[in-house]
Design a protein around this motif. Structure first.
Motif, PDB file in Angstrom:
ATOM      1  N   PRO A  39      75.120 -79.700 -34.383  1.00 35.12           N
ATOM      2  CA  PRO A  39      74.396 -80.967 -34.586  1.00 35.12           C
ATOM      3  C   PRO A  39      73.168 -81.142 -33.709  1.00 35.12           C
ATOM      4  O   PRO A  39      72.236 -81.852 -34.086  1.00 35.12           O
ATOM      5  CB  PRO A  39      75.468 -82.027 -34.262  1.00 35.12           C
ATOM      6  N   PHE A  40      73.145 -80.537 -32.538  1.00 31.57           N
ATOM      7  CA  PHE A  40      72.029 -80.749 -31.623  1.00 31.57           C
ATOM      8  C   PHE A  40      71.046 -79.574 -31.617  1.00 31.57           C
ATOM      9  O   PHE A  40      70.194 -79.478 -30.739  1.00 31.57           O
ATOM     10  CB  PHE A  40      72.553 -80.969 -30.195  1.00 31.57           C
ATOM     11  N   SER A  72      58.208 -78.398 -27.218  1.00 36.72           N
ATOM     12  CA  SER A  72      57.314 -79.255 -26.440  1.00 36.72           C
ATOM     13  C   SER A  72      57.135 -78.742 -25.017  1.00 36.72           C
ATOM     14  O   SER A  72      56.040 -78.832 -24.446  1.00 36.72           O
ATOM     15  CB  SER A  72      57.850 -80.685 -26.415  1.00 36.72           C
ATOM     16  N   VAL A  73      58.201 -78.186 -24.431  1.00 38.25           N
ATOM     17  CA  VAL A  73      58.129 -77.688 -23.059  1.00 38.25           C
ATOM     18  C   VAL A  73      57.271 -76.431 -22.970  1.00 38.25           C
ATOM     19  O   VAL A  73      56.527 -76.225 -22.006  1.00 38.25           O
ATOM     20  CB  VAL A  73      59.546 -77.410 -22.511  1.00 38.25           C
ATOM     21  N   TRP A  74      57.381 -75.580 -23.973  1.00 38.27           N
ATOM     22  CA  TRP A  74      56.649 -74.304 -23.947  1.00 38.27           C
ATOM     23  C   TRP A  74      55.210 -74.421 -24.432  1.00 38.27           C
ATOM     24  O   TRP A  74      54.439 -73.467 -24.320  1.00 38.27           O
ATOM     25  CB  TRP A  74      57.382 -73.272 -24.795  1.00 38.27           C
ATOM     26  N   ALA A  75      54.839 -75.536 -25.015  1.00 31.46           N
ATOM     27  CA  ALA A  75      53.498 -75.676 -25.603  1.00 31.46           C
ATOM     28  C   ALA A  75      52.457 -76.008 -24.543  1.00 31.46           C
ATOM     29  O   ALA A  75      51.942 -77.128 -24.469  1.00 31.46           O
ATOM     30  CB  ALA A  75      53.526 -76.743 -26.691  1.00 31.46           C
ATOM     31  N   ILE A 133      67.343 -79.327 -29.583  1.00 26.58           N
ATOM     32  CA  ILE A 133      67.024 -78.287 -28.607  1.00 26.58           C
ATOM     33  C   ILE A 133      65.720 -77.594 -28.988  1.00 26.58           C
ATOM     34  O   ILE A 133      64.853 -77.344 -28.140  1.00 26.58           O
ATOM     35  CB  ILE A 133      68.166 -77.269 -28.505  1.00 26.58           C
ATOM     36  N   LYS A 134      65.563 -77.299 -30.280  1.00 26.82           N
ATOM     37  CA  LYS A 134      64.342 -76.639 -30.752  1.00 26.82           C
ATOM     38  C   LYS A 134      63.114 -77.494 -30.467  1.00 26.82           C
ATOM     39  O   LYS A 134      62.085 -76.991 -29.982  1.00 26.82           O
ATOM     40  CB  LYS A 134      64.451 -76.345 -32.248  1.00 26.82           C
ATOM     41  N   GLU A 135      63.202 -78.781 -30.762  1.00 24.32           N
ATOM     42  CA  GLU A 135      62.066 -79.667 -30.533  1.00 24.32           C
ATOM     43  C   GLU A 135      61.731 -79.774 -29.049  1.00 24.32           C
ATOM     44  O   GLU A 135      60.553 -79.773 -28.666  1.00 24.32           O
ATOM     45  CB  GLU A 135      62.379 -81.044 -31.108  1.00 24.32           C
TER      46      GLU A 135
END
Length: 298
Positions: free
Chosen positions: A73-74, A84-87, A78-80
Motif C-alpha cells: 500500500p505504501f 523528490s529527495v533525489w531530484a 515511497i516512490k514519490e
C-alpha cells in the motif's frame, strides 16, 4: 499528520504477506564428475539465458514478484518521496587535460549524467557526450571515460543493459565527432594513454549466444593506436598458463615506462615494469598477490 503517516507505515510493515505460489522449476539430470565424485547440476539449463525455456521461467518469476509488489500500500508513497529527495543537480569535480576542463552533471531526473567540456580560454560550456541519447529506454550507458594527455580525445566505453561487456569509441573533443575507431570484447579494463593511443585489456570474441554466460578467461593486454582498426592492435602481454589472471597497464607521464598490474581476484596485484625506450624484458617489482601495489612516481 506526519505521526499518523509513520504509524500507518509501521502497521503496514507489520502485516504478514500472504503465502506466495512460485512456479515450478524443472530439474534436469545434468551431472559432472570432479575427481571421481559425481555432482548433480539440475538447474544448468537456466544458464542458457537466451533459451525459450529460460525466458519463460524468468517471466513467470517476474509475474510473482510484480504481483506481490503491486499490493504494497505504501509503495507509491515511497516512490514519490525518493523521487523528490533525489531530484537535485550534482556535478563532478572538473579534470583539466591540455586546455580543456572535463566534468559531468546530473539534474536528478535524467537516467544518466551528461559529460561536458569547457575551454579554459573562453569558459564556454558545451555537451561532449549525452548518454541519454544512446538508447530510447535509457538502458545504454557510458560505463567509463578516459581522456588523452593533451585533452584532444576522450575514449568512452558504453554498456548495454548493464552488461560488463564494453564497446569503446573515441570522441574528438574539438569537433565533438567520433573517429572511426571501434573496439569490442572489452571487460574489466581501464585505459592508459601515451601520445598516440592507449593500452587496454580485452578477451577473445565470445562464442555466439554465450556473451553473458561464458567464462572470462585469457584476458590479454593490447595497445591501440588512434586512427587504426582494432584488428591492427598490438598484443603487449598475455599469460597462457594462468587463464584467470587479469591485466591493466599504466604509463608514466613521460611515456618512458610501462607498468603492468596483474590480478587474480578482487584484491591484491603483482607489478612488473618495462622500459619503453629499450627492448628489455619485464622487470618484476612486486611478486606478491597479497598486497596492493600502485606506481606513484619516480
Amino acid at each position: 499528520m506526519a505521526g499518523l503517516s509513520a504509524l500507518f507505515l509501521i502497521q503496514s510493515c507489520q502485516k504478514k504477506p500472504g503465502r506466495l505460489s512460485y512456479p515450478a522449476t524443472v530439474q534436469s539430470d545434468s551431472t559432472d564428475v570432479y575427481y571421481g565424485t559425481q555432482v548433480a547440476d539440475p538447474y544448468r539449463w537456466l544458464e542458457d539465458d537466451n533459451s525459450e525455456e529460460t525466458k519463460k521461467w524468468v517471466q513467470a518469476q517476474n509475474a510473482v514478484t510484480n504481483n506481490y509488489l503491486a499490493k504494497i500500500p505504501f509503495r507509491d508513497a515511497i516512490k514519490e518521496r525518493l523521487t523528490s529527495v533525489w531530484a537535485y543537480t550534482r556535478q563532478s569535480a572538473p579534470t583539466q587535460k591540455g586546455n580543456y576542463l572535463f566534468y559531468s552533471r546530473h539534474d536528478g531526473i535524467q537516467n544518466h549524467a551528461v559529460y561536458y567540456v569547457k575551454n579554459v580560454t573562453d569558459s564556454i560550456e558545451r555537451v561532449l557526450i549525452d548518454p541519454n541519447l544512446l538508447s530510447e529506454d535509457g538502458t545504454t550507458s557510458v560505463a567509463a571515460t578516459s581522456i588523452s594527455p593533451d585533452g584532444q580525445y576522450m575514449a568512452y566505453a558504453i554498456s548495454e543493459g548493464g552488461s560488463d561487456w564494453r564497446e569503446v569509441f573515441i570522441r574528438e573533443v574539438e569537433t565533438g565527432s567520433d573517429l572511426d575507431d571501434h573496439l569490442q570484447y572489452i571487460k574489466f579494463s581501464d585505459f592508459s594513454w601515451d601520445a598516440q593511443g592507449f593500452y587496454y585489456g580485452r578477451y577473445d570474441q565470445p562464442a555466439k549466444g554465450s556473451e553473458l554466460s561464458g567464462s572470462n578467461e585469457y584476458q590479454k593486454l593490447f595497445y591501440h593506436k588512434l586512427g587504426t582498426p582494432q584488428s591492427e592492435d598490438r598484443l603487449v602481454y598475455e599469460d597462457q598458463q594462468n587463464p584467470r589472471h587479469m591485466f591493466s597497464a599504466e604509463v608514466d607521464d613521460e611515456f618512458r615506462y610501462l607498468m603492468l598490474y596483474t590480478s587474480q581476484s578482487t584484491h591484491g596485484n603483482t607489478l612488473s615494469i618495462k622500459n619503453l625506450n629499450a627492448n628489455g624484458d619485464w622487470q618484476l617489482a612486486d611478486p606478491d598477490f597479497n598486497t596492493e601495489t600502485t606506481f606513484i612516481g619516480r
